[in-house]
Design a protein around this motif. Structure first.
Motif, PDB file in Angstrom:
ATOM      1  N   PRO A  15       0.812  -1.220   0.000  1.00 38.73           N
ATOM      2  CA  PRO A  15       0.000   0.000   0.000  1.00 38.73           C
ATOM      3  C   PRO A  15       0.845   1.270   0.000  1.00 38.73           C
ATOM      4  N   ASP A 150       0.346  11.024  -8.198  1.00 40.83           N
ATOM      5  CA  ASP A 150      -0.391  10.282  -9.223  1.00 40.83           C
ATOM      6  C   ASP A 150       0.351   8.999  -9.590  1.00 40.83           C
ATOM      7  N   ARG A 153      -0.219   6.130  -7.248  1.00 43.13           N
ATOM      8  CA  ARG A 153      -1.478   5.411  -7.470  1.00 43.13           C
ATOM      9  C   ARG A 153      -1.334   4.337  -8.548  1.00 43.13           C
ATOM     10  N   ARG A 154      -0.311   4.499  -9.408  1.00 43.71           N
ATOM     11  CA  ARG A 154      -0.054   3.494 -10.457  1.00 43.71           C
ATOM     12  C   ARG A 154       0.901   2.406  -9.978  1.00 43.71           C
ATOM     13  N   HIS A 156       1.199   1.321  -6.703  1.00 42.49           N
ATOM     14  CA  HIS A 156       0.747   0.638  -5.488  1.00 42.49           C
ATOM     15  C   HIS A 156      -0.648   0.062  -5.692  1.00 42.49           C
ATOM     16  N   LEU A 159      -4.244   1.814  -1.803  1.00 43.64           N
ATOM     17  CA  LEU A 159      -4.079   3.189  -1.345  1.00 43.64           C
ATOM     18  C   LEU A 159      -4.687   3.308   0.034  1.00 43.64           C
ATOM     19  N   GLN A 160      -3.942   3.927   0.945  1.00 43.19           N
ATOM     20  CA  GLN A 160      -4.414   4.051   2.318  1.00 43.19           C
ATOM     21  C   GLN A 160      -4.377   5.512   2.743  1.00 43.19           C
ATOM     22  N   ARG A 166      -8.023   1.010   0.249  1.00 48.13           N
ATOM     23  CA  ARG A 166      -8.867   0.609  -0.885  1.00 48.13           C
ATOM     24  C   ARG A 166      -7.975   0.209  -2.051  1.00 48.13           C
ATOM     25  N   GLN A 167      -8.523  -0.559  -2.952  1.00 49.62           N
ATOM     26  CA  GLN A 167      -7.795  -0.925  -4.155  1.00 49.62           C
ATOM     27  C   GLN A 167      -7.580   0.318  -5.007  1.00 49.62           C
ATOM     28  N   SER A 168      -6.397   0.442  -5.592  1.00 48.45           N
ATOM     29  CA  SER A 168      -6.124   1.577  -6.466  1.00 48.45           C
ATOM     30  C   SER A 168      -6.713   1.300  -7.848  1.00 48.45           C
ATOM     31  N   HIS A 170      -5.964   2.858 -10.403  1.00 51.39           N
ATOM     32  CA  HIS A 170      -4.963   3.268 -11.387  1.00 51.39           C
ATOM     33  C   HIS A 170      -3.755   2.324 -11.415  1.00 51.39           C
ATOM     34  N   TYR A 171      -3.745   1.312 -10.551  1.00 55.60           N
ATOM     35  CA  TYR A 171      -2.603   0.398 -10.508  1.00 55.60           C
ATOM     36  C   TYR A 171      -2.433  -0.282 -11.864  1.00 55.60           C
TER      37      TYR A 171
END
Length: 313
Positions: A15, A150, A153-154, A156, A159-160, A166-168, A170-171
């Motif tokens: 995360p 930004d 977010r790609r 990981h 995201l916390q 929560r699930q990203s 943008h991963y």
């Protein structure tokens, strides 16, 4: 997905922790460490010195149970973090899930360093795929560039913010993301010293780099480190390319820089960041160079590779 970071136990959990101030930083990191200790998970914290002091103070006596590193030292070169810190810690505890806080991107990072940092964050997901590890990466939302947030977010999957994970959305594939930072490097300045790289030139290269490092004011130990790193890269050019290459050496107000160009192509995105299997000979040159130098930048395409190493003056 509240508490997902604390409860998931299979494979890698990676995360990004977004925080705005010291209070949010400690609220996101200290319970994370304490939960790991309660679960008998070996814990490592590698963050910049100020944040390290805050975590150490907040942990109290529990700090003695945690391996603590100043990331500005251990991870000054982002390419050093995976082999020298994260993977080394996991290898020391092969039968346990490890819990790690790693903060490789802080407000003092430069734009020159950042692409290597972003590649590191993406490649954690590849290097630790299937390994039992939870690696929390804090990001200061008040001081970091928005584009860097930004990118987090790609790189990981999770995201916390505060206690909510929560699930990203943008991963993305870590190899693809890392490749996006395989960026061209500017040409050396006109005043750079240049040497053609071939077998006969290796002794001259060592002599010139040593002299340049001494003139730049590097300590004897760092002069030796740079000369060893440069010799390793020059030797690789001789061994692995038919046409040889070119070395350029120059200084700016803060660094001594050595740049190699040749016709090779580095196809493994984890080269220099993950040790090869013990039974595989060679392939350790970039690992060594990452350990010795303050920054290593690589731009590689079929038929053309540029490697630039930096030493702070």
């Amino acid at each position: 997905m509240s508490n997902a970071v604390a409860t998931r136990t299979d494979g890698l959990v990676h995360p990004a922790l977004f925080y705005r101030d010291d209070e949010e930083y400690l609220a996101g990191t200290v319970p994370f460490i304490q939960a790991g200790l309660a679960a008998d998970e070996p814990a490592l914290v590698a963050v910049p010195a100020d944040n390290l002091d805050r975590i150490r103070a907040a942990l109290g006596s529990d700090a003695a149970r945690v391996q603590l590193h100043d990331m500005t030292v251990a991870g000054r070169n982002p390419g050093r973090i995976l082999p020298g810190v994260l993977l080394a810690f996991a290898a020391a505890h092969p039968d346990k899930r490890v819990r790690i806080i790693g903060e490789p991107i802080w407000a003092g990072r430069t734009a020159t360093e950042y692409p290597a940092c972003a590649q590191h964050e993406a490649l954690i997901n590849a290097a630790f795929a299937g390994r039992p590890a939870t690696i929390l990466c804090p990001y200061d939302t008040g001081r970091l560039d928005q584009s860097w947030l930004d990118d987090a977010r790609r790189t990981h999957p999770i995201l916390q913010t505060g206690n909510v994970a929560r699930q990203s959305p943008h991963y993305a594939d870590p190899i693809v993301v890392a490749a996006g930072f395989n960026l061209p490097l500017q040409d050396p300045p006109a005043h750079a010293t240049t040497i053609a790289i071939d077998l006969i030139a290796l002794a001259t290269i060592r002599r010139v780099v040593t002299a340049e490092a001494v003139a730049a004011g590097l300590s004897p130990e760092r002069v030796s480190d740079l000369t060893l790193a440069v010799n390793e890269l020059a030797t690789n050019t001789v061994k692995h390319t038919a046409a040889g290459g070119t070395l350029a050496v120059w200084t700016d107000p803060t660094r001594l820089i050595c740049q190699f160009r040749d016709t090779g192509h580095i196809t493994n995105p984890l080269a220099g960041r993950i040790p090869p299997p013990p039974q595989q000979p060679g392939s350790r040159g970039l690992i060594l160079v990452n350990q010795l130098c303050d920054l290593v930048r690589v731009h590689t395409l079929p038929g053309a590779t540029t490697i630039r190493v930096h030493m702070q003056r």
